[in-house]
Design a protein around this motif. Structure first.
Motif, mmCIF file in Angstrom:
data_model
loop_
_atom_site.group_PDB
_atom_site.id
_atom_site.type_symbol
_atom_site.label_atom_id
_atom_site.label_comp_id
_atom_site.label_asym_id
_atom_site.label_seq_id
_atom_site.Cartn_x
_atom_site.Cartn_y
_atom_site.Cartn_z
ATOM 1 N N GLY A 22 -10.761 -2.185 1.036
ATOM 2 C CA GLY A 22 -9.649 -3.088 1.389
ATOM 3 C C GLY A 22 -9.177 -3.990 0.186
ATOM 4 N N GLY A 66 0.793 -1.036 -0.076
ATOM 5 C CA GLY A 66 -0.155 -0.141 -0.344
ATOM 6 C C GLY A 66 1.284 1.213 0.088
ATOM 7 N N ARG A 67 0.048 2.913 0.157
ATOM 8 C CA ARG A 67 0.410 3.214 -0.397
ATOM 9 C C ARG A 67 0.911 3.472 1.344
ATOM 10 N NH1 ARG A 67 -1.441 8.734 0.214
ATOM 11 N NH2 ARG A 67 -3.472 7.889 -0.575
ATOM 12 N N HIS A 68 2.295 4.873 1.344
ATOM 13 C CA HIS A 68 2.251 5.169 2.527
ATOM 14 C C HIS A 68 2.650 6.342 3.581
ATOM 15 C CE1 HIS A 68 6.103 2.938 1.646
ATOM 16 N NE2 HIS A 68 5.789 2.406 1.554
ATOM 17 N N THR A 69 0.922 5.822 3.955
ATOM 18 C CA THR A 69 -0.026 7.302 4.037
ATOM 19 C C THR A 69 -0.404 7.182 5.833
ATOM 20 O OG1 THR A 69 -1.364 9.408 3.781
ATOM 21 C CG2 THR A 69 -1.518 6.688 2.722
ATOM 22 N N PHE A 107 -1.958 -6.500 6.972
ATOM 23 C CA PHE A 107 -3.235 -5.018 6.832
ATOM 24 C C PHE A 107 -2.939 -4.908 7.442
ATOM 25 C CE2 PHE A 107 -6.658 -2.847 4.783
ATOM 26 C CZ PHE A 107 -6.099 -2.638 3.663
ATOM 27 N N TYR A 112 -3.490 6.336 6.865
ATOM 28 C CA TYR A 112 -3.888 5.603 7.572
ATOM 29 C C TYR A 112 -3.880 3.805 7.582
ATOM 30 C CZ TYR A 112 -6.092 5.393 3.023
ATOM 31 O OH TYR A 112 -5.969 5.351 1.834
ATOM 32 N N LYS A 113 -2.572 4.009 6.623
ATOM 33 C CA LYS A 113 -2.750 2.726 5.957
ATOM 34 C C LYS A 113 -2.156 1.794 7.363
ATOM 35 C CE LYS A 113 -3.373 2.424 2.155
ATOM 36 N NZ LYS A 113 -4.295 1.135 1.462
ATOM 37 N N SER A 134 -4.079 -1.270 8.595
ATOM 38 C CA SER A 134 -5.281 0.461 8.484
ATOM 39 C C SER A 134 -5.909 0.232 9.517
ATOM 40 C CB SER A 134 -5.666 0.077 6.994
ATOM 41 O OG SER A 134 -4.934 0.261 6.218
ATOM 42 N N GLU A 148 -9.629 3.660 5.330
ATOM 43 C CA GLU A 148 -9.701 2.598 4.511
ATOM 44 C C GLU A 148 -11.223 2.047 4.287
ATOM 45 O OE1 GLU A 148 -8.203 0.562 2.224
ATOM 46 O OE2 GLU A 148 -6.819 0.524 3.378
ATOM 47 N N THR A 168 -5.579 -8.233 10.469
ATOM 48 C CA THR A 168 -5.793 -6.971 10.442
ATOM 49 C C THR A 168 -6.606 -5.620 12.273
ATOM 50 O OG1 THR A 168 -8.285 -7.897 10.467
ATOM 51 C CG2 THR A 168 -6.996 -8.012 8.893
#
Length: 371
Positions: A284, A205-208, A274, A210-211, A276, A281, A299
């Motif tokens: 998913g 995933g993107r490195h932001t 996962f 909420y991840k 998030s 999110e 999760t």
């Protein structure tokens, strides 16, 4: 022939969850509907092209505020396409507040409005409050609201007040994109050989914010050297995450990888991570892709998110208290120690994806709602 105008913030070749679903939606009606798409262009100039045989009108963007694109030409282009094309139905992908304000002013009374509600505005709290009145008008005007999971309908203050208009259409994965190739199979063998006797964990995933990757990295520090944790992607937090992981040789940053590399790591992994943490999110899709490869997922619990609808706790993987790093590490330890449990959860997860979250199910589901 029915005419449908699709309104998405961006569109292919831009890659994002909303944009992928918008394209899937267009392709579901390509055989028997006349369609057009209007969206923003990443450049300042207007442009027009065709994707999958459907015209895409791209309006130049001069600035962004809180990820919201602004365009001088959008109002004019939207009025033109509605006047010239005369759609029977508009499918509007929310959130897109700048365009929503224009649409409410321009949409003809006889035109049906379908709101594809991908997620609430969560992070931009001030901006979200500013658009409260607009959201109410959108929901009142909408003929139908599409949500990606029942969890999100219950957890969204907006959707929960209009349950009678809500229809569930789960997101889908492109099974063809995930088919193994000779190249991906060779890469899988190499990854397993390089990590022999290790527990391979993968996060995509993107490195932001909420991840939640920082929580995975913190959990890694509680694990022994059996574990190898691979994180794909990049983003605004990449350098910060690398600093967080400094000194932990178990964590490896892969950067942006090719489809063959992704399939190789998905095939080689033992556990899918996962982590998030918020309703940003909303569903998913990457989680469903990981489960498709028959491996268990770990999760966090996210109230109101579809994540815990995609992966069922105790059946397809393990769900732990949100942001609880110790419990996340414990879940990884439990799966690492029990191959039989990994296989059980992995097989159940793959079955759930095949039965619910593939593109052929999406096509059938969306066509049942939009008739």
């Amino acid at each position: 022939m029915k005419k449908i105008l699709h309104i998405s913030k961006y569109y292919y070749p831009f890659r994002g969850g909303t944009e992928q679903i918008a394209q899937d939606c267009v392709n579901a009606f390509k055989e028997d509907c006349d369609q057009k798409i209007i969206c923003f262009n990443h450049e300042k100039e207007d442009a027009s092209d065709y994707v999958d045989g459907v015209e895409v009108i791209r309006c130049g963007c001069f600035a962004k505020i809180d990820s919201q694109a602004l365009s001088f030409s959008y109002r004019r282009r939207l009025k033109e396409v509605i006047s010239d094309f005369q759609p029977d139905m508009i499918i509007f992908h929310y959130p897109n507040p700048f365009v929503a304000s224009l649409l409410l002013q321009i949409i003809p009374e006889k035109c049906k409005l379908i709101i594809y509600w991908h997620l609430d505005i969560v992070k931009q709290k001030i901006l979200g409050k500013f658009f409260n009145g607009q959201n109410r008008r959108l929901i009142e005007r909408a003929d139908k609201l599409i949500a990606t999971s029942p969890n999100y309908v219950e957890g969204s203050s907006w959707l929960s007040m209009a349950k009678d208009k809500c229809y569930i259409v789960p997101n889908c994965i492109n099974e063809r994109r995930l088919q193994k190739t000779e190249k991906s199979e060779k890469l899988t063998e190499k990854i397993r050989k390089d990590n022999q006797d290790k527990v391979i964990c993968l996060a995509v995933g993107r490195h932001t914010e909420y991840k939640g990757f920082k929580y995975l990295i913190q959990a890694s520090k509680m694990l022994d050297d059996r574990f190898q944790i691979f994180i794909t992607g990049k983003g605004e937090l990449t350098e910060k995450l690398k600093k967080e992981a400094a000194g932990d040789n178990k964590v490896h940053f892969l950067g942006v990888i090719s489809d063959d590399e992704l399939k190789a790591y998905l095939s080689a992994m033992d556990i899918y991570c996962f982590p998030s943490i918020t309703k940003n999110e909303a569903f998913g899709l990457a989680l469903a892709e990981g489960m498709y490869f028959g491996k268990p997922a770990v999760t966090f619990n996210i109230p109101g998110s579809g994540v815990n609808y995609v992966c069922i706790d105790g059946k397809d993987g393990i769900e732990v208290e949100n942001r609880n790093v110790k419990k996340y590490a414990d879940a990884l330890e439990r799966l690492a120690a029990d191959k039989e449990l990994r296989n059980k959860f992995g097989e159940a997860g793959r079955k759930r994806v095949i039965e619910n979250f593939l593109d052929n199910q999406f096509r059938d589901n969306i066509r049942k709602v939009i008739v």
